[in-house]
Design a protein around this motif. Structure first.
Motif: not given
Length: 408
Positions: A130-131, A134, A165, A168
């Motif tokens: 996920p990082e 993002a 994510i 967002e």
């Protein structure tokens, strides 16, 4: 000779109940859904009922589900249709390095039209971090397409987290769920999925039919021009028998999902443990924990994959070395290279995907046949002979230090 079919990720046999449901729409009820007389309207009604059934199984509204010729068309329509319709907002897309070629080649085609695509790396298990996702999002990112579960190594991605994510940052999220639909619970609203592709022939339905879910409000260009079918979004007379069969197969899959998942999980883990315990220099590919219940994928050192598949076929075991769509390629799997395997290991890969009719006896026969096949092939390998005598270092030894699951 008995034949054991362990390639259900490639395709599945059509269930008898599905054939029975389809048959009337080839003969007695053969009407065109666009016709206004009763025979045509009867066909329109069953298409509408099938749409409602399939929409309900993923938590969508019926008007958000469009029928296609399969998963490949659905992927093409979702990605190209959205990118072209929203190019004024940005021309950057994100996908992963291990996607099916229906997604990868679609993204490559858009690059020729001036779009930019980021191909995210994955970890050693095939998981998108996920990082990383993002960090890849830019002000001009408009779409992300990350598969629900990988077709080769079975890894299930953290879809809900990735979709959150994306949202967002105002990015629309598509997932190729061809391998997961009918096998894993999916709720598009709860998981934040904006578009989803699925296919019938992976769940014991007919070939040549699939679906694309498009959340209400998502702007997507039409992909096939022609008539007013699919509410004016996709020209072409509807494949009524196929659509009926798809819906019936999905109903049956949903009813069996929990029990069949648990049964296949036990068989899968039995196969994995036997291979890890009994076959030297074997590496499990993909995550063991976050994995489709029917997927077994290994790489074997000192082995050439094509020879392994041919010898297993001669013993009556039908398996593959990766995606059915690339089975004619001599190149190593892009998925296995992406998770960090060197070429010499990736070339010796094997995928077993279990199905409704697979028994423990089938799994044991397949593993026994695999053991015999590998022993035979390694007898002919000078590298394996040198390895046994300590003259060459094993690639597996290097992978052990990286934490890859392996056999002794």
């Amino acid at each position: 000779m008995k034949q054991i079919y362990l390639d259900h990720a490639s395709t599945t046999p059509v269930r008898p109940e599905v054939v029975e449901a389809m048959l009337p729409y080839f003969t007695e009820q053969f009407g065109n859904p666009s016709s206004i007389y009763p025979l045509g309207q009867e066909a329109a009604d069953v298409v509408a009922a099938a749409r409602e059934t399939l929409a309900g199984l993923i938590g969508a509204a019926p008007r958000e589900v469009y029928f296609t010729s399969g998963g490949t068309e659905a992927d093409n329509w979702a990605i190209k249709g959205f990118a072209r319709a929203n190019a004024g907002k940005g021309k950057h897309l994100i996908t992963s390095a291990i996607e099916h070629h229906a997604v990868l080649h679609t993204c490559e085609a858009l690059e020729k039209e001036g779009f930019e695509v980021t191909y995210l790396p994955v970890d050693e298990h095939g998981l998108v971090r996920p990082e990383d996702f993002a960090a890849a999002i830019r002000p001009d990112t408009i779409l992300a397409s990350i598969m629900f579960a990988n077709n080769e190594i079975g890894t299930i991605e953290p879809i809900a987290a990735l979709a959150a994510i994306a949202h967002e940052h105002g990015v629309v999220f598509h997932t190729d769920a061809v391998q997961a639909f009918g096998h894993e619970p999916i709720d598009v609203k709860e998981m934040g999925i904006d578009m989803l592709s699925a296919s019938s022939h992976k769940i014991y339905g007919p070939k040549g039919v699939g679906l694309l879910y498009i959340r209400k409000g998502v702007k997507v260009e039409n992909f096939i021009d022609g008539g007013q079918q699919e509410r004016g979004r996709r020209g072409s007379t509807e494949n009524v028998p196929g659509i009926v069969g798809f819906a019936r197969a999905a109903e049956l899959a949903a009813a069996d999902m929990t029990a069949e998942h648990d049964r296949l999980l036990a068989l899968r883990d039995h196969a994995i443990r036997r291979i890890l315990d009994e076959i030297p220099s074997a590496k499990l590919n993909g995550s063991w924990e976050s994995r489709l219940a029917n997927n077994v994928n290994f790489s074997f050192e000192f082995i050439e994959g094509e020879g392994m598949l041919l010898q297993l076929a001669a013993r009556g075991v039908c398996v593959s070395s990766g995606s059915a769509c690339t089975s004619g390629s001599l190149d190593p799997s892009h998925v296995l290279l992406a998770i960090g395997l060197p070429h010499e290991i990736a070339h010796g890969s094997l995928r077993m995907t279990l199905g409704r009719d697979t028994t423990r006896e089938d799994v044991d026969f397949a593993v026994d046949s695999l053991k015999a096949t590998l022993a035979n092939l390694r007898m002919m390998s000078p590298l394996y002979e040198d390895f046994q005598h300590g003259k060459v270092a094993s690639v597996i030894e290097r992978l052990k230090a990286d934490g890859f699951p392996y056999a002794n």
